[in-house]
Enzyme design. Structure first.
Site, short mmCIF file in Angstrom:
data_model
loop_
_atom_site.label_atom_id
_atom_site.label_comp_id
_atom_site.label_asym_id
_atom_site.label_seq_id
_atom_site.Cartn_x
_atom_site.Cartn_y
_atom_site.Cartn_z
N HIS A 32 79.81 27.80 63.35
CA HIS A 32 80.02 26.40 63.71
C HIS A 32 80.02 26.23 65.23
CE1 HIS A 32 82.44 26.58 59.77
NE2 HIS A 32 81.45 25.74 59.49
N LYS A 143 71.60 29.06 58.09
CA LYS A 143 72.32 29.73 57.01
C LYS A 143 72.17 28.96 55.68
CE LYS A 143 75.99 31.62 54.81
NZ LYS A 143 76.36 30.57 53.92
N ASP A 144 72.24 27.61 55.78
CA ASP A 144 72.11 26.77 54.58
C ASP A 144 70.71 26.17 54.59
OD1 ASP A 144 74.98 26.84 53.50
OD2 ASP A 144 75.24 26.38 55.61
P1 AMP Z 1 80.04 24.07 56.56
O1 AMP Z 1 81.33 23.84 57.27
O2 AMP Z 1 79.99 25.33 55.77
O3 AMP Z 1 79.60 22.84 55.79
O4 AMP Z 1 78.94 24.27 57.69
C1 AMP Z 1 78.76 23.32 58.72
C2 AMP Z 1 77.50 23.65 59.48
O5 AMP Z 1 77.61 24.96 60.03
C3 AMP Z 1 76.25 23.66 58.57
O6 AMP Z 1 75.16 23.10 59.29
C4 AMP Z 1 76.06 25.13 58.32
O7 AMP Z 1 74.71 25.47 58.02
C5 AMP Z 1 76.48 25.73 59.66
N1 AMP Z 1 76.81 27.14 59.50
C6 AMP Z 1 77.57 27.70 58.54
N2 AMP Z 1 77.58 29.05 58.67
C7 AMP Z 1 76.79 29.34 59.72
C8 AMP Z 1 76.39 30.56 60.35
N3 AMP Z 1 76.79 31.74 59.91
N4 AMP Z 1 75.55 30.49 61.42
C9 AMP Z 1 75.12 29.28 61.88
N5 AMP Z 1 75.47 28.09 61.33
C10 AMP Z 1 76.28 28.12 60.27
#
Ligand code: AMP
Length: 273
Positions: A32, A143-144
């Site tokens: 993040h 990642k997603d």
């Molecule tokens: P989340 O809180 O899991 O919904 O993720 C929020 C954002 O952070 C999304 O755009 C994810 O793709 C990104 N994100 C999650 N894990 C990673 C990672 N390991 N590397 C880079 N971005 C990430």
């Protein structure tokens, strides 16, 4: 840093100049924070949202146990130089019987098939957040990968004037992709979990040596099973449309989902492009 809890307070503090937006569900980690850094490099103001969006969780998923370390997240956001932290509650975001957004095609395969309604929840909350925050650019993690494809189609189809920037996946030294859900893994499971990235790297090399995908896929699935996973899919796709392909082209990615105990992990790797 200003912490804003309501849409009307965000409007009162609406920044001028370029706005970079990083939407998250909190439990912040280096992945993040790398998005925040990219946004800060490119914009006058960086807005981070923290919202555990109930509509993207299925009935048997981890909504109630999803980690919510809000104080720690606030500190990390502050240290990283976030200008506005937008953290609304569920009532602020969802009226009764809310309208929803469905992104056809790209949201229906893989994680969309495994988690019915998941990408409708994602597309709806992202559309709402885009309308509330009104950013110039928005930052998402590779990642997603399927989420990136869904959001890009949403932006194109609904004419959001927002530039999307897809940022590299941050990994542990072991290769395990950082994820808020890694907190569910035991220490032993964490070691096993790194097999996913090792398998992706090996499969990538085989494809670049022109080995047929069917053989590579069979090898990868058996490798994951031997390590202790229940693999859900291991596929080669066009990363813009998420449609399966069998021969690599200019935008090929390998994608994988596998369960380790009760934890479902996803990862992906660019093969070409
Ligand atoms: P989340 O809180 O899991 O919904 O993720 C929020 C954002 O952070 C999304 O755009 C994810 O793709 C990104 N994100 C999650 N894990 C990673 C990672 N390991 N590397 C880079 N971005 C990430």
């Amino acid at each position: 840093m200003i912490v804003v809890r309501t849409i009307s307070d965000y409007r009162k503090n609406y920044p001028s100049g370029s706005i970079g937006f990083v939407p998250t569900m909190g439990a912040l980690h280096e992945g993040h924070l790398s998005l925040v850094r990219e946004s800060k490099r490119e914009n006058q103001t960086t807005v981070l949202s923290i919202f555990v969006n109930p509509t993207q969780f299925g009935p048997n998923e981890d909504l109630t146990k999803y980690p919510r370390p809000f104080e720690r997240d606030t500190e990390l956001a502050q240290q990283e130089g976030v200008d506005i932290l937008f953290a609304p509650n569920v009532d602020e975001m969802y009226p009764e019987d809310p309208s929803t957004v469905h992104v056809p095609g790209v949201s229906e395969y893989f994680d969309g098939a495994a988690r019915p309604g998941h990408f409708d929840g994602v597309a709806t909350v992202v559309a709402k957040l885009f309308n509330i925050v009104r950013p110039t650019s928005a930052y998402f993690g590779q990642k997603d990968l399927q989420q990136c494809a869904v959001v890009q189609k949403l932006v194109n189809d609904l004419n959001f004037e927002i530039r999307l920037k897809i940022c590299q996946t941050c990994r542990e030294k072991s290769g395990l992709a950082l994820s808020s859900r890694n907190q569910y893994l035991s220490n032993t499971e964490k070691i096993v979990a790194s097999t996913i990235y090792a398998t992706l790297l090996n499969a990538q090399q085989r494809l670049l040596r022109a080995e047929p995908f069917e053989g590579v896929q069979a090898w990868a699935l058996s490798e994951l099973k031997t390590a202790g996973f229940q693999p859900e899919y291991f596929e080669l796709v066009n990363r813009n449309t998420m449609s399966p392909i069998s021969v690599i082209d200019g935008c090929s990615s390998l994608i994988v989902a596998a369960k380790l105990g009760a934890t479902r992990l996803i990862d992906n790797l660019t093969v070409t492009g």
